[in-house]
Design a protein around this motif. Sequence first.
Motif, PDB file in Angstrom:
ATOM      1  N   ILE A 179     -29.700  -5.774 -73.946  1.00 36.54           N
ATOM      2  CA  ILE A 179     -28.265  -5.618 -74.205  1.00 36.54           C
ATOM      3  C   ILE A 179     -27.658  -6.943 -74.645  1.00 36.54           C
ATOM      4  CG2 ILE A 179     -26.040  -5.169 -73.079  1.00 36.54           C
ATOM      5  CD1 ILE A 179     -27.507  -3.028 -71.425  1.00 36.54           C
ATOM      6  N   CYS A 180     -28.043  -8.021 -73.980  1.00 36.26           N
ATOM      7  CA  CYS A 180     -27.506  -9.340 -74.354  1.00 36.26           C
ATOM      8  C   CYS A 180     -27.957  -9.761 -75.745  1.00 36.26           C
ATOM      9  CB  CYS A 180     -27.912 -10.389 -73.330  1.00 36.26           C
ATOM     10  SG  CYS A 180     -27.055 -10.194 -71.752  1.00 36.26           S
ATOM     11  N   VAL A 181     -29.191  -9.478 -76.105  1.00 37.38           N
ATOM     12  CA  VAL A 181     -29.668  -9.802 -77.448  1.00 37.38           C
ATOM     13  C   VAL A 181     -28.916  -8.972 -78.485  1.00 37.38           C
ATOM     14  CG1 VAL A 181     -31.660  -9.601 -78.997  1.00 37.38           C
ATOM     15  CG2 VAL A 181     -31.936 -10.617 -76.734  1.00 37.38           C
ATOM     16  N   PHE A 182     -28.736  -7.693 -78.184  1.00 39.46           N
ATOM     17  CA  PHE A 182     -28.057  -6.792 -79.122  1.00 39.46           C
ATOM     18  C   PHE A 182     -26.589  -7.166 -79.315  1.00 39.46           C
ATOM     19  CE2 PHE A 182     -25.888  -2.722 -80.049  1.00 39.46           C
ATOM     20  CZ  PHE A 182     -26.497  -2.449 -81.266  1.00 39.46           C
ATOM     21  N   THR A 183     -25.934  -7.632 -78.271  1.00 40.76           N
ATOM     22  CA  THR A 183     -24.503  -7.965 -78.367  1.00 40.76           C
ATOM     23  C   THR A 183     -24.259  -9.432 -78.687  1.00 40.76           C
ATOM     24  OG1 THR A 183     -24.381  -8.307 -75.967  1.00 40.76           O
ATOM     25  CG2 THR A 183     -23.802  -6.117 -76.811  1.00 40.76           C
ATOM     26  N   GLY A 184     -25.294 -10.229 -78.844  1.00 41.57           N
ATOM     27  CA  GLY A 184     -25.126 -11.615 -79.263  1.00 41.57           C
ATOM     28  C   GLY A 184     -24.787 -12.584 -78.147  1.00 41.57           C
ATOM     29  N   ARG A 185     -25.069 -12.250 -76.929  1.00 45.41           N
ATOM     30  CA  ARG A 185     -24.852 -13.156 -75.791  1.00 45.41           C
ATOM     31  C   ARG A 185     -26.127 -13.959 -75.581  1.00 45.41           C
ATOM     32  NH1 ARG A 185     -22.107  -8.310 -72.585  1.00 45.41           N
ATOM     33  NH2 ARG A 185     -19.953  -8.751 -73.124  1.00 45.41           N
ATOM     34  N   VAL A 186     -26.209 -15.071 -76.259  1.00 41.20           N
ATOM     35  CA  VAL A 186     -27.455 -15.830 -76.331  1.00 41.20           C
ATOM     36  C   VAL A 186     -27.826 -16.447 -74.987  1.00 41.20           C
ATOM     37  CG1 VAL A 186     -28.626 -17.738 -77.484  1.00 41.20           C
ATOM     38  CG2 VAL A 186     -27.046 -16.297 -78.766  1.00 41.20           C
ATOM     39  N   VAL A 187     -26.884 -17.084 -74.340  1.00 38.07           N
ATOM     40  CA  VAL A 187     -27.194 -17.765 -73.074  1.00 38.07           C
ATOM     41  C   VAL A 187     -27.595 -16.739 -72.011  1.00 38.07           C
ATOM     42  CG1 VAL A 187     -26.238 -19.207 -71.246  1.00 38.07           C
ATOM     43  CG2 VAL A 187     -25.685 -19.694 -73.628  1.00 38.07           C
ATOM     44  N   ARG A 188     -26.852 -15.660 -71.933  1.00 33.83           N
ATOM     45  CA  ARG A 188     -27.197 -14.624 -70.955  1.00 33.83           C
ATOM     46  C   ARG A 188     -28.533 -13.980 -71.296  1.00 33.83           C
ATOM     47  NH1 ARG A 188     -21.425 -11.584 -70.001  1.00 33.83           N
ATOM     48  NH2 ARG A 188     -20.315 -13.423 -69.281  1.00 33.83           N
ATOM     49  N   ALA A 189     -28.819 -13.844 -72.585  1.00 35.64           N
ATOM     50  CA  ALA A 189     -30.112 -13.275 -72.982  1.00 35.64           C
ATOM     51  C   ALA A 189     -31.255 -14.163 -72.507  1.00 35.64           C
ATOM     52  CB  ALA A 189     -30.163 -13.093 -74.494  1.00 35.64           C
ATOM     53  N   TRP A 190     -31.100 -15.472 -72.640  1.00 31.14           N
ATOM     54  CA  TRP A 190     -32.129 -16.385 -72.153  1.00 31.14           C
ATOM     55  C   TRP A 190     -32.268 -16.302 -70.637  1.00 31.14           C
ATOM     56  CZ3 TRP A 190     -35.996 -18.834 -74.306  1.00 31.14           C
ATOM     57  CH2 TRP A 190     -35.977 -19.053 -75.681  1.00 31.14           C
ATOM     58  N   ILE A 191     -31.153 -16.252 -69.951  1.00 27.91           N
ATOM     59  CA  ILE A 191     -31.198 -16.189 -68.485  1.00 27.91           C
ATOM     60  C   ILE A 191     -31.863 -14.897 -68.025  1.00 27.91           C
ATOM     61  CG2 ILE A 191     -29.777 -16.004 -66.399  1.00 27.91           C
ATOM     62  CD1 ILE A 191     -27.783 -17.913 -67.805  1.00 27.91           C
ATOM     63  N   PHE A 192     -31.405 -13.777 -68.577  1.00 26.39           N
ATOM     64  CA  PHE A 192     -32.008 -12.491 -68.189  1.00 26.39           C
ATOM     65  C   PHE A 192     -33.463 -12.413 -68.634  1.00 26.39           C
ATOM     66  CE2 PHE A 192     -27.573 -10.686 -67.962  1.00 26.39           C
ATOM     67  CZ  PHE A 192     -27.621 -10.428 -66.613  1.00 26.39           C
ATOM     68  N   GLY A 193     -33.791 -13.013 -69.782  1.00 30.39           N
ATOM     69  CA  GLY A 193     -35.174 -13.015 -70.243  1.00 30.39           C
ATOM     70  C   GLY A 193     -36.084 -13.789 -69.314  1.00 30.39           C
ATOM     71  N   LEU A 194     -35.618 -14.934 -68.844  1.00 25.46           N
ATOM     72  CA  LEU A 194     -36.415 -15.706 -67.889  1.00 25.46           C
ATOM     73  C   LEU A 194     -36.567 -14.971 -66.561  1.00 25.46           C
ATOM     74  CD1 LEU A 194     -35.085 -19.305 -68.595  1.00 25.46           C
ATOM     75  CD2 LEU A 194     -37.324 -18.356 -69.192  1.00 25.46           C
ATOM     76  N   VAL A 195     -35.489 -14.340 -66.109  1.00 23.00           N
ATOM     77  CA  VAL A 195     -35.566 -13.554 -64.867  1.00 23.00           C
ATOM     78  C   VAL A 195     -36.536 -12.382 -65.053  1.00 23.00           C
ATOM     79  CG1 VAL A 195     -34.250 -12.034 -63.336  1.00 23.00           C
ATOM     80  CG2 VAL A 195     -33.303 -14.232 -64.015  1.00 23.00           C
ATOM     81  N   ALA A 196     -36.466 -11.712 -66.211  1.00 28.10           N
ATOM     82  CA  ALA A 196     -37.372 -10.591 -66.482  1.00 28.10           C
ATOM     83  C   ALA A 196     -38.820 -11.061 -66.520  1.00 28.10           C
ATOM     84  CB  ALA A 196     -36.996  -9.913 -67.798  1.00 28.10           C
TER      85      ALA A 196
END
Length: 133
Positions: A71-88
């Motif tokens: 969702i973060c990647v799709f909506t352009g939230r780069v920092v949150r995408a990195w954070i959620f990606g690392l958590v995932a």
Amino acid sequence: MEATDTESSNASGMILGLLAMIWFIGVPLCLWQAFAAALAGYVERDRDGMNAWLTAAAVIFTVTPILATGICVFTGRVVRAWIFGLVAAACVLFIFAGLYRDARQAELRGPPPPLPSNYCAEYSGGDSDCPGG
């Protein structure tokens, strides 16, 4: 154009909040249910209920951050995408480490390999009936 961007941003933010609530409440709830099923299964020696709750906890534990990353990647939230990606990634590695540990323990607890067909045991205190000895 601004109104639709704000609405989609609000909707994705609400979905991320919902995913966070599922992750922070769902995983401990499933683990608690697994603990309760283990206590109930202790008397019955039935582990199916506990394994089902542990599987549900593992699925929620890994899938929720992966969905949040998408969702973060799709909506352009780069920092949150990195954070959620690392958590995932950490969650997936944690689950794989647990599966490897379980497989390794099952391998160690398994029966020993069978002896070869030409195996001959020599006993102390007597003559050897084994060929070549």
